[in-house]
Design a protein around this motif. Sequence first.
Motif, mmCIF file in Angstrom:
data_model
loop_
_atom_site.group_PDB
_atom_site.id
_atom_site.type_symbol
_atom_site.label_atom_id
_atom_site.label_comp_id
_atom_site.label_asym_id
_atom_site.label_seq_id
_atom_site.Cartn_x
_atom_site.Cartn_y
_atom_site.Cartn_z
ATOM 1 N N ALA A 6 0.871 -1.173 0.000
ATOM 2 C CA ALA A 6 0.000 0.000 0.000
ATOM 3 C C ALA A 6 0.910 1.226 0.000
ATOM 4 O O ALA A 6 1.973 1.208 0.627
ATOM 5 C CB ALA A 6 -0.895 0.007 1.223
ATOM 6 N N VAL A 43 -2.503 6.909 -0.077
ATOM 7 C CA VAL A 43 -3.584 6.518 0.840
ATOM 8 C C VAL A 43 -3.819 7.578 1.923
ATOM 9 O O VAL A 43 -4.968 7.955 2.188
ATOM 10 C CB VAL A 43 -3.273 5.150 1.491
ATOM 11 N N VAL A 99 -5.151 -2.540 6.675
ATOM 12 C CA VAL A 99 -6.212 -3.038 5.806
ATOM 13 C C VAL A 99 -7.127 -3.946 6.617
ATOM 14 O O VAL A 99 -6.696 -4.577 7.576
ATOM 15 C CB VAL A 99 -5.691 -3.802 4.564
ATOM 16 N N TRP A 110 -8.153 -5.655 1.540
ATOM 17 C CA TRP A 110 -7.382 -4.496 1.139
ATOM 18 C C TRP A 110 -8.076 -3.187 1.474
ATOM 19 O O TRP A 110 -7.631 -2.120 1.116
ATOM 20 C CB TRP A 110 -7.096 -4.510 -0.370
ATOM 21 N N PHE A 130 -8.886 0.022 3.286
ATOM 22 C CA PHE A 130 -8.110 0.828 4.227
ATOM 23 C C PHE A 130 -8.988 1.248 5.402
ATOM 24 O O PHE A 130 -10.020 1.898 5.200
ATOM 25 C CB PHE A 130 -7.530 2.056 3.515
ATOM 26 N N GLY A 175 -9.940 0.941 -1.436
ATOM 27 C CA GLY A 175 -8.935 -0.111 -1.602
ATOM 28 C C GLY A 175 -9.299 -1.100 -2.680
ATOM 29 O O GLY A 175 -10.449 -1.184 -3.116
ATOM 30 N N GLN A 193 -2.274 0.560 -4.415
ATOM 31 C CA GLN A 193 -2.136 -0.750 -3.783
ATOM 32 C C GLN A 193 -1.744 -1.749 -4.858
ATOM 33 O O GLN A 193 -2.267 -1.697 -5.980
ATOM 34 C CB GLN A 193 -3.482 -1.133 -3.166
#
Lengths: 288, 686
Positions: B325, B330, B349, B353, B355, B597, B632
């Motif tokens: 990531a 992010v 995560v 995945w 976030f 994500g 990601q």
Amino acid sequence: MNKQQLKSTGIIFEVREFCLHDGPGMRTTVFFKGCPMRCAWCHNPEGLSANIQLLVNQSICQHCGACREVCQNPQQCVVCGTCVTVCPQGCRRLCGRSISAEDLAAELRKNEPFFKKYDGGITFSGGEPLAQIDFLEALAGLLHPIHLTLETSGYASSDVYQRAVQSVDFVFQDLKHPDPVQHRRYTGVELEPVLANLNWLKASGRPFTVRIPIIPGVNDTPETLDRFAELLEGRSGLTRVELLPYHQTAGAKYALLGLKYEPPFDPARPLAINLVPFEERGIPCRIN
Amino acid sequence: MTGRIQHLLSHVLDKRHTALRRDVAWTLAEHFCRNKVSPETRAAEGLRTMLSAEKPVFLPEETIAFTRTIKQIPDLYTKTEMEILRKSAYYHEKGCVFNIAPDYASTIKIGLDVRRAELQARLVQANAENDSTAQEFLSCALISVDAVLDLADRYRLEAERLELRHIGKILAHVPHHGARTFHEALQFLRILHYTLWCEGEYHNGLGRFDQYLYPYFAADLAAGRLTEESALELIEEFFLSCNRDSDLYIGVQQGDNGQSLMLGGVDKSGKDAFNALSRLCLKASCELRVIDPKINLRVSSATPLSILEEGTELTRQGLGFPQYANDDVVIPALVKLGYSLEDARDYVVAACWEFIIPGCGMDIPNIGAVSFPSVIDRTLHTSNAKTFDDFMCDVRAELMKEADHITASLTTVKILPGPFVSILCDGRIEAGRDFCEGNHYNNFGIHGTGLSTAADSLAAIRQMVFDEKLISLADLASVVDSDFKSRPELLAKARFGVPKMGNSDPAVDDLGKALLHAFADTWKGRKNNRGGIYRCGTGSAMYYIWHANELHATPDGRLTGEPFAANYAPSLNARVNGPISVIQSFTKPDLGRVINGGPLTIEIHDSAFRSSDGITKVAQLVKYFIDSGGHQLQLNAINRDKLKDAQAHPETHRNLIVRVWGWSGYFVELDKPYQDQIIQRVEMTV
């Protein structure tokens, strides 16, 4: 078409990204179509002919008949490519495209910042790039200062060889067999020009790596390896020798060309690789 | 790997510990139903009943205890009750808290005795205030804590009886008191994590393991209680403990258990926090080669290549770890969504995945999904557009309708209580409210499935209908309905004569970008019923199979029954130039706008990792993705021949691990459609 244009147009069969074994950093490799050699173990048979060819993947063909329906020359394929555009399975493709050095350079230069940032570059491979020396030279001229690498069999006139080597930054020089008779037998061409070019390369002081495909029963005896090592002795820009063990998958692509892969050696025979002859002479060597 | 870890590993791989398990036919739900027991009490009594029935067991040579011996956790509601509940409100999946990362660290630090005292003190206040909701929650939390302490005490007594002095000594301190050593902290973490599954929570992430355990690790190292080697051994033992019960944690498929662990990244003040423990965790996962915990690695453009090379060494093992990531993308994106900077810097995560923020997020990051190809299909069947631009307007309107439709179905979202998980989350004791009531962040996440198929379809529509005028919109609609049987010659065109996303061709990449941005636009400003917002993302979860099954052929030449790409990746029948082009295409959109994500997934043939040179180059590829603004990334080292062989001879490939959509599992344990999709992905291997 005038002479200038003729010179700078070539036939390539692939531009492949992220080639891991073709030089430093992240590299894109351009595969030139056409090769003067006929090595019995060639794993890129689509690079042999200098002409554009039709490849057919029979294994995924569903026999829908679309290709037969559109074919204008069922007696003798003229490689027009019409069938390629109608096959819903994507079984067919034309291998090879004719492109000018300018167009290809423009395509490759798009990634110039990327090559710079990640210490990569472009590699010329094939087929045999030296078989299209004018195109190669023109292309290299348009790509500098991108780092350029050449992969060659070294089978060319000394003039062609030297022009090619001088237009790139690094050379991967192939060697197939140290014995003239066996060389002719397994590659179809004389050894002498290759050795002459190798000697020039050694004397030039330019950096290069030697690659030797190790073929079971062909060039893997201790005596043969010793003679390879002998050829590489002496002061030169040789960075290392890479021995490439024969892969059972070498014959995978012959069927695409309608050819049968029938190597004149036993592909299943275990390889006997001995690094000692190189180590004894202080030549860095590894098995890839 | 030490001999002891080797033994524990083979013990787990041979599933010898499952001999310690028994089945229990619980009747708790019926009892609760008859007595009209409240949800909060059910959760506490359920946990108490489960833990009282558990028996202390020890695997040979282990020093981190707690293994499940009862296969089933008790249902808390009868089927009829659950049906009635689901009529009154929307309960997502199983209805309870899941897919979050609690704050284990605070409790590990102070111990359950202190937590207990806090609960009692707060209960006194609640009694004084006559706050009945708080009274019930706090009493239930006390029941839960006591149940955990009781089982831990029984474990201690059994350890002492069996003269397992080491474990006995550790259990004499934790979980009653705060951990003093790395070993105690790991045992404490094991107990808390184990308990969550027993309470019914699932997809329980492990959070920033290398951050919250670092102080114990560093202190032990400094005091000479541990060396790097002995620490590695402990980490490996802990990682193995995550594989003991994980077959009882079944998700959509075996292996889908959400035991994610996050490494690296910046700390709350923005300083790089990759440390010696992070490094050992990578090494432990490398050596063990098991599916849990699922390793994630936070990086940024400032991450040195050497760390990416260490990550690549792990990728080489073929586990589908680590998933990368990018902090650069992010963190600012989460801040834009309203997360505080400090919290955003602490992201982890969820199961796959998504976030989320450990301890303070009660987000439901997988509450719904939009199928891009279905949106295009509906537009194709209804649009009268005369130009492609008009068609895109209709696509946007259809996306908006889809968002309206999903939002309308989510106006009554509720979560069932979990008093124990609540005490592991920020501020719940002070508030006197269960975590299920919400916390700092209560956002909903919406996946976006099949983006590449949709972008390729748009490219096909533009070229075939509007540019080349080969067919009208209405006729193309009936062609896809007929699975291209009515115009077979168009199939070759659609598949191979139209640009595909993944080749760095702006003609189609711009359509993918437009679609993704439009997706973000349609969810912007919407509020959910729990006081949060909606976040959209590029993940697909299992919808790449489900949504694809619901839809007939698509204009890009994908036929009925063919799956979409998992998550964010080129479509399965697209021919792509290679990973550089794929990265260029898939980093064109502003990925900060779709920050729920969902990784770009690239398969790389396992031969690429043979030399150290190959490792460096793959690491550079990761760096290229990060530098290009990717959010990601999931890299898989894969070998198609091996997968095909495993399908034919599962018995000889029992331990072959593959990445499925946001998690790794044993290939031979997957249903065939999931196996087939992975093999198809590999067809486009570089």
